[in-house]
Design an enzyme around this catalytic site. Structure first.
Site, PDB file in Angstrom:
ATOM      1  N   GLU A 136       0.558  -1.219  -0.216  1.00  0.00           N
ATOM      2  CA  GLU A 136       0.045   0.037   0.057  1.00  0.00           C
ATOM      3  C   GLU A 136       0.863   1.289   0.241  1.00  0.00           C
ATOM      4  O   GLU A 136       1.133   1.595   1.128  1.00  0.00           O
ATOM      5  CB  GLU A 136      -1.027   0.032   1.186  1.00  0.00           C
ATOM      6  CG  GLU A 136      -2.079   1.306   1.163  1.00  0.00           C
ATOM      7  CD  GLU A 136      -2.490   1.240   2.698  1.00  0.00           C
ATOM      8  OE1 GLU A 136      -2.302   0.608   3.453  1.00  0.00           O
ATOM      9  OE2 GLU A 136      -3.604   2.113   2.495  1.00  0.00           O
ATOM     10  N   LYS A 194      -2.642  -1.972  -2.900  1.00  0.00           N
ATOM     11  CA  LYS A 194      -3.756  -1.236  -2.139  1.00  0.00           C
ATOM     12  C   LYS A 194      -3.155   0.133  -2.437  1.00  0.00           C
ATOM     13  O   LYS A 194      -2.224   0.638  -2.361  1.00  0.00           O
ATOM     14  CB  LYS A 194      -3.781  -1.455  -0.990  1.00  0.00           C
ATOM     15  CG  LYS A 194      -4.873  -0.489  -0.149  1.00  0.00           C
ATOM     16  CD  LYS A 194      -5.403  -0.861   1.388  1.00  0.00           C
ATOM     17  CE  LYS A 194      -6.150  -0.022   1.949  1.00  0.00           C
ATOM     18  NZ  LYS A 194      -6.739  -0.961   3.108  1.00  0.00           N
ATOM     19  N   SER A 254      -9.476   4.616   1.341  1.00  0.00           N
ATOM     20  CA  SER A 254     -10.431   5.868   1.186  1.00  0.00           C
ATOM     21  C   SER A 254      -9.848   7.290   1.369  1.00  0.00           C
ATOM     22  O   SER A 254     -10.202   8.181   0.942  1.00  0.00           O
ATOM     23  CB  SER A 254     -11.475   5.780   2.025  1.00  0.00           C
ATOM     24  OG  SER A 254     -11.607   5.644   3.460  1.00  0.00           O
ATOM     25  N   GLY A 255      -8.583   7.271   2.245  1.00  0.00           N
ATOM     26  CA  GLY A 255      -7.589   7.964   2.509  1.00  0.00           C
ATOM     27  C   GLY A 255      -8.489   9.543   2.763  1.00  0.00           C
ATOM     28  O   GLY A 255      -7.855  10.537   2.347  1.00  0.00           O
ATOM     29  N   GLY A 256      -9.465   9.407   3.743  1.00  0.00           N
ATOM     30  CA  GLY A 256      -9.981  10.960   4.054  1.00  0.00           C
ATOM     31  C   GLY A 256     -10.944  11.488   3.135  1.00  0.00           C
ATOM     32  O   GLY A 256     -11.527  12.312   3.278  1.00  0.00           O
ATOM     33  N   ARG A 272     -12.106   4.411   6.862  1.00  0.00           N
ATOM     34  CA  ARG A 272     -13.141   5.776   7.322  1.00  0.00           C
ATOM     35  C   ARG A 272     -14.013   5.641   6.514  1.00  0.00           C
ATOM     36  O   ARG A 272     -15.282   6.083   6.695  1.00  0.00           O
ATOM     37  CB  ARG A 272     -12.188   6.889   7.084  1.00  0.00           C
ATOM     38  CG  ARG A 272     -11.265   7.077   8.330  1.00  0.00           C
ATOM     39  CD  ARG A 272     -10.310   8.085   8.094  1.00  0.00           C
ATOM     40  NE  ARG A 272      -9.251   7.753   7.170  1.00  0.00           N
ATOM     41  CZ  ARG A 272      -8.300   8.303   6.787  1.00  0.00           C
ATOM     42  NH1 ARG A 272      -8.193   9.760   6.933  1.00  0.00           N
ATOM     43  NH2 ARG A 272      -7.239   7.916   5.796  1.00  0.00           N
TER      44      ARG A 272
HETATM   45  P1  13P Z   1      -8.813   4.515   5.023  1.00  0.00           P
HETATM   46  O1  13P Z   1      -9.763   4.071   3.984  1.00  0.00           O
HETATM   47  O2  13P Z   1      -9.318   5.284   6.094  1.00  0.00           O
HETATM   48  O3  13P Z   1      -7.832   5.412   3.868  1.00  0.00           O
HETATM   49  O4  13P Z   1      -7.621   3.506   5.315  1.00  0.00           O
HETATM   50  C1  13P Z   1      -7.611   2.392   4.586  1.00  0.00           C
HETATM   51  C2  13P Z   1      -6.171   1.913   5.147  1.00  0.00           C
HETATM   52  O5  13P Z   1      -6.065   0.693   5.245  1.00  0.00           O
HETATM   53  C3  13P Z   1      -4.912   2.730   5.494  1.00  0.00           C
HETATM   54  O6  13P Z   1      -4.012   2.098   5.708  1.00  0.00           O
END
Ligand code: 13P
Length: 335
Positions: A177, A219, A261-263, A296
């Site tokens: 990721e 990811k 989702s990254g915020g 998130r």
């Molecule tokens: P978010 O979807 O909240 O960005 O988290 C995904 C994730 O696995 C972050 O490492």
């Protein structure tokens, strides 16, 4: 033989029409999220929250795997069943986050490096025995003035390669990721350029260090303008830029790509994911399976419905299943 097992796990994780739930918030992040909805930030509340997620009736219809944090993989339901055993019995693959988060990258202002390689071989062996069959390591790439540097991208990719290879040796499918951070004033073109550079570098390094790409899941961030850019990207723009980057950078042997989702807000991320699903169909398919792997983007409404209260558990579980179902539909571009 071992490779065959890895391919099987990767294929199961990428089963069409389902996704992966990222429930691997660290203690600090989880506590912040709990406090934000008025729940008590302590060990038992964290356990109860994860129990709420995992025991949601029928969750296995929507998720193939759930990403866990170290404390959670060692934790149990109220009746003393290990969470891992509970998930396995439901046909859900336990995935373990093994990185130890980011630290400042000395000499490179504004950039970070991910820690967690020390003792990783032994930790992976222990997680395998517990039942984990996939793992996650998150690298972080910030966009800013003169950022990112190629040095920090390469360094983080080397760490991802070492992690991925150790996972494969241990019979665990590595989820790699490299998160390109959404926060910032950058435009869509900049996000596209950076994400493309990061992913091309990553796959070159993975190949160089002899990681079996057929047993890797990527990811990635979706490609979109920074959250402080005056021109926010439309779902169609996100879909086009994201698929353009992936098609130019991800080798076809890779079995699957999942999105973080990254915020982005839950509504925004689902609508962008739906546009990606639609465009995929219009293009007549892609070499890899695509799926969601939000934290998130799925859990925020669940936490708001729960608020740490016993009497809200079933309502919060209903919210979880609704959000998951919407994202499974979005995967097919059907919203
Ligand atoms: P978010 O979807 O909240 O960005 O988290 C995904 C994730 O696995 C972050 O490492």
């Amino acid at each position: 033989m071992l490779s065959e097992e890895l391919y099987k796990t990767a294929a199961l994780l990428m089963s069409p029409g389902k996704g992966i739930l990222a429930a691997d918030q660290s203690v600090t992040t989880m506590d912040k999220q709990l406090s934000a909805v008025g729940a008590t930030p302590d060990a038992d509340t964290r356990r109860k929250y994860r129990q709420l997620l995992f025991t949601a009736p029928g969750i296995e219809k929507y998720v193939t795997g759930i990403i866990l944090y170290d404390a959670t993989i060692r934790n149990q339901t109220d009746d003393g069943t290990a969470f891992v055993d509970y998930l396995i019995a439901k046909g859900i693959i336990p995935i373990i986050k093994v990185d130890k988060s980011t630290k400042p990258f000395e000499g490179f202002d504004g950039e970070v490096v991910t820690e967690g390689l020390d003792g990783l071989k032994e930790r992976l062996e222990e997680y395998f025995k517990m039942g984990a069959r996939a793992a996650k390591w998150r690298a972080v790439v910030n966009i800013g003035e003169n950022l990112p540097t190629i040095e920090s991208i390469k360094f983080n990719c080397l760490l991802l390669a070492r992690y991925a290879r150790l996972c494969q040796e241990a019979g665990i499918v590595p989820i790699v990721e490299p998160e390109v951070i959404y926060a910032g004033t950058h435009n869509l073109a900049k996000a596209e350029e950076v994400t493309s550079l990061v992913l091309r570098t990553l796959f070159a390094v993975l190949i160089q260090y002899r990681v079996d790409l057929k047993a890797v899941i990527l990811k990635t961030s979706m490609v979109l303008a920074g959250n402080k850019n005056e021109k926010q990207s439309s779902p169609e723009e996100v879909a086009e830029a994201t698929l353009r980057v992936l098609e130019g950078a991800v080798p076809s042997e890779v079995p699957g790509i999942v999105f973080l989702s990254g915020g982005q807000t839950p509504e925004q991320v689902t609508s962008n994911f739906n546009a990606i699903g639609k465009l995929e169909k219009e293009n007549g398919g892609l070499p890899w399976q695509l799926a969601f792997s939000f934290s998130r983007g799925i859990e925020q409404p669940v936490q708001e419905a729960w608020k740490g209260k016993e009497e809200n558990v079933s309502t919060a579980q209903k919210v979880l299943l609704e959000v998951l179902e919407r994202n499974c539909k979005a995967d097919e571009g059907q919203l």
